[in-house]
Design a protein around this motif. Sequence first.
Motif, mmCIF file in Angstrom:
data_model
loop_
_atom_site.group_PDB
_atom_site.id
_atom_site.type_symbol
_atom_site.label_atom_id
_atom_site.label_comp_id
_atom_site.label_asym_id
_atom_site.label_seq_id
_atom_site.Cartn_x
_atom_site.Cartn_y
_atom_site.Cartn_z
ATOM 1 N N ILE A 19 0.798 -1.212 0.117
ATOM 2 C CA ILE A 19 0.014 -0.099 0.074
ATOM 3 C C ILE A 19 0.794 1.206 0.091
ATOM 4 O O ILE A 19 0.408 2.343 0.098
ATOM 5 C CB ILE A 19 -0.901 0.140 1.149
ATOM 6 C CG1 ILE A 19 -0.171 -0.181 2.609
ATOM 7 C CG2 ILE A 19 -2.116 -0.938 0.972
ATOM 8 C CD1 ILE A 19 -1.091 -0.041 3.954
ATOM 9 N N GLY A 20 1.976 1.158 -0.166
ATOM 10 C CA GLY A 20 3.095 2.223 -0.593
ATOM 11 C C GLY A 20 3.554 2.786 0.677
ATOM 12 O O GLY A 20 4.125 3.866 0.826
ATOM 13 N N PHE A 21 3.656 2.113 1.793
ATOM 14 C CA PHE A 21 4.051 2.670 3.201
ATOM 15 C C PHE A 21 5.081 1.254 3.675
ATOM 16 O O PHE A 21 4.385 0.590 4.775
ATOM 17 C CB PHE A 21 3.082 3.039 3.966
ATOM 18 C CG PHE A 21 2.400 4.266 3.762
ATOM 19 C CD1 PHE A 21 2.897 5.347 4.276
ATOM 20 C CD2 PHE A 21 1.146 4.115 2.875
ATOM 21 C CE1 PHE A 21 2.434 6.520 3.648
ATOM 22 C CE2 PHE A 21 0.981 5.432 2.455
ATOM 23 C CZ PHE A 21 1.256 6.630 3.072
ATOM 24 N N PRO A 22 6.085 1.030 3.156
ATOM 25 C CA PRO A 22 6.941 0.035 3.625
ATOM 26 C C PRO A 22 7.444 0.206 5.162
ATOM 27 O O PRO A 22 7.782 1.558 5.348
ATOM 28 C CB PRO A 22 8.158 -0.066 2.700
ATOM 29 C CG PRO A 22 8.120 1.010 2.054
ATOM 30 C CD PRO A 22 6.752 1.690 1.947
ATOM 31 N N LEU A 42 20.223 10.402 10.420
ATOM 32 C CA LEU A 42 19.386 10.761 11.131
ATOM 33 C C LEU A 42 17.888 11.055 9.964
ATOM 34 O O LEU A 42 18.038 11.973 9.295
ATOM 35 C CB LEU A 42 19.600 11.692 11.841
ATOM 36 C CG LEU A 42 18.181 11.962 13.048
ATOM 37 C CD1 LEU A 42 18.337 10.881 13.919
ATOM 38 C CD2 LEU A 42 18.467 13.112 13.761
ATOM 39 N N TYR A 43 16.956 10.069 10.127
ATOM 40 C CA TYR A 43 15.668 10.327 9.065
ATOM 41 C C TYR A 43 14.631 10.656 9.902
ATOM 42 O O TYR A 43 14.406 10.262 10.894
ATOM 43 C CB TYR A 43 15.683 8.920 8.397
ATOM 44 C CG TYR A 43 17.015 8.363 7.754
ATOM 45 C CD1 TYR A 43 17.230 8.654 6.396
ATOM 46 C CD2 TYR A 43 17.892 7.814 8.131
ATOM 47 C CE1 TYR A 43 18.500 8.360 5.838
ATOM 48 C CE2 TYR A 43 19.083 7.221 7.588
ATOM 49 C CZ TYR A 43 19.188 7.637 6.337
ATOM 50 O OH TYR A 43 20.508 7.050 5.912
ATOM 51 N N ASP A 74 11.715 8.901 2.610
ATOM 52 C CA ASP A 74 12.484 9.221 1.595
ATOM 53 C C ASP A 74 13.962 7.970 1.752
ATOM 54 O O ASP A 74 15.146 8.470 1.843
ATOM 55 C CB ASP A 74 13.218 10.324 1.506
ATOM 56 C CG ASP A 74 12.153 11.449 1.404
ATOM 57 O OD1 ASP A 74 11.362 11.177 0.657
ATOM 58 O OD2 ASP A 74 12.038 12.467 2.086
ATOM 59 N N PHE A 75 13.409 6.782 2.029
ATOM 60 C CA PHE A 75 14.620 5.633 2.282
ATOM 61 C C PHE A 75 14.268 4.474 1.685
ATOM 62 O O PHE A 75 13.088 4.066 1.828
ATOM 63 C CB PHE A 75 14.388 5.555 3.818
ATOM 64 C CG PHE A 75 15.667 4.682 4.439
ATOM 65 C CD1 PHE A 75 17.168 5.234 4.787
ATOM 66 C CD2 PHE A 75 15.455 3.359 4.697
ATOM 67 C CE1 PHE A 75 17.846 4.322 5.201
ATOM 68 C CE2 PHE A 75 16.415 2.521 4.835
ATOM 69 C CZ PHE A 75 17.510 2.954 5.230
ATOM 70 N N SER A 76 15.136 3.658 1.111
ATOM 71 C CA SER A 76 14.786 2.626 0.343
ATOM 72 C C SER A 76 15.632 1.297 0.406
ATOM 73 O O SER A 76 15.776 0.453 -0.203
ATOM 74 C CB SER A 76 14.536 3.019 -1.174
ATOM 75 O OG SER A 76 15.851 3.281 -1.645
ATOM 76 N N GLN A 77 16.489 1.544 1.615
ATOM 77 C CA GLN A 77 17.699 0.503 1.600
ATOM 78 C C GLN A 77 17.109 -0.607 2.295
ATOM 79 O O GLN A 77 15.881 -0.755 3.009
ATOM 80 C CB GLN A 77 18.725 1.390 2.715
ATOM 81 C CG GLN A 77 19.481 2.221 1.828
ATOM 82 C CD GLN A 77 20.512 2.885 2.676
ATOM 83 O OE1 GLN A 77 21.213 2.243 3.661
ATOM 84 N NE2 GLN A 77 20.554 4.247 2.675
ATOM 85 N N GLU A 78 17.689 -1.908 2.054
ATOM 86 C CA GLU A 78 17.579 -3.064 2.898
ATOM 87 C C GLU A 78 18.007 -3.205 4.123
ATOM 88 O O GLU A 78 19.519 -2.905 3.913
ATOM 89 C CB GLU A 78 17.623 -4.374 1.844
ATOM 90 C CG GLU A 78 16.775 -4.465 0.719
ATOM 91 C CD GLU A 78 15.497 -4.953 1.390
ATOM 92 O OE1 GLU A 78 15.065 -5.141 2.458
ATOM 93 O OE2 GLU A 78 14.598 -5.063 0.368
#
Length: 311
Positions: A204-207, A236-237, A262-266
């Motif tokens: 739903i677009g909110f990992p 720091l995010y 704004d974060f997509s890392q595993e």
Amino acid sequence: MKIYNHFSEFKRLSNAVATIGTFDGVHYGHQKIINRLCELAKSTGGESVILTFFPHPRLIIDPENQDMKMINTINEKAKILAGLGVDHLIITPFTRDFSNLTPQDYIKEILVETIGIKQLIVGYDHRFGKDRKGGLTELEAFSGRYGFEIEQIPEQDINDVAVSSTKIRQALLNGKVALAAEYLGYHFSLSGRVIKGDKIGRTIGFPTANIFIEETYKLIPSDGIYAVTVALNGGLYKGMAYIGQRPTINGMTRNIEVNIFDFSQEIYGQDITMNFLQFLREDVKFTGLEALKEQLHKDKEATLSYFEKAP
């Protein structure tokens, strides 16, 4: 700051300036005592020592009551104390045998022979020894014999802060993380390891990163959505955290998750820290994932609005 996990690791000092306590939260009231400790140690050429206990004495003395949760883990507490400039931290395993020491044996064996105190700073209500029978009277009675001085922080100085660990715990359990931060002088945090979830948030677009908190005694705030910052890999995010049982999908366990903006890392297997800044809303059961998705967009907007207005 040097940390000792048992008295046997500690080498007796020639000029120890010490204080004693659980210091859960290391809040403003605690900080007044600790700042005075460090100030006195510096002015007298001594070394500051804090004697604290783990687990919390109440959990040993009253084993039937295991509901009490701690504001800090022992590692979090140590980090805060180090930041305040303390030289030595002794983390004493609190046991039944230790709790049964008489006030005189406590003073002689622990404070004098083990630590080597020359000056002791205590709060106005400090109690110690078997059945908490020891106090200022007992300390004064033995100070001359064992050659140490006592400084008591007056009740007025402590009460002026108008804060206690109990008040902070209650604020957090009610979701009032901003109020807790006012009492603490810093934002309450949760630290843990990122574990794999069922990845529904991604659909739903909110990992979200699912967080496992290893320390079972750590207090978890009330269920709901929070504006948080996330410390990870030196960065720091901004993000929004969720605590709850995920009633929309009929979840059975209490989860702690965070959507990092704004974060997509595993980051599976990595340790992260969430700092809780503001409570946004209570946990709610929605009619389905689309309704949940719509609300999460509103939550994100509310979170970003909070950060825009935050000082």
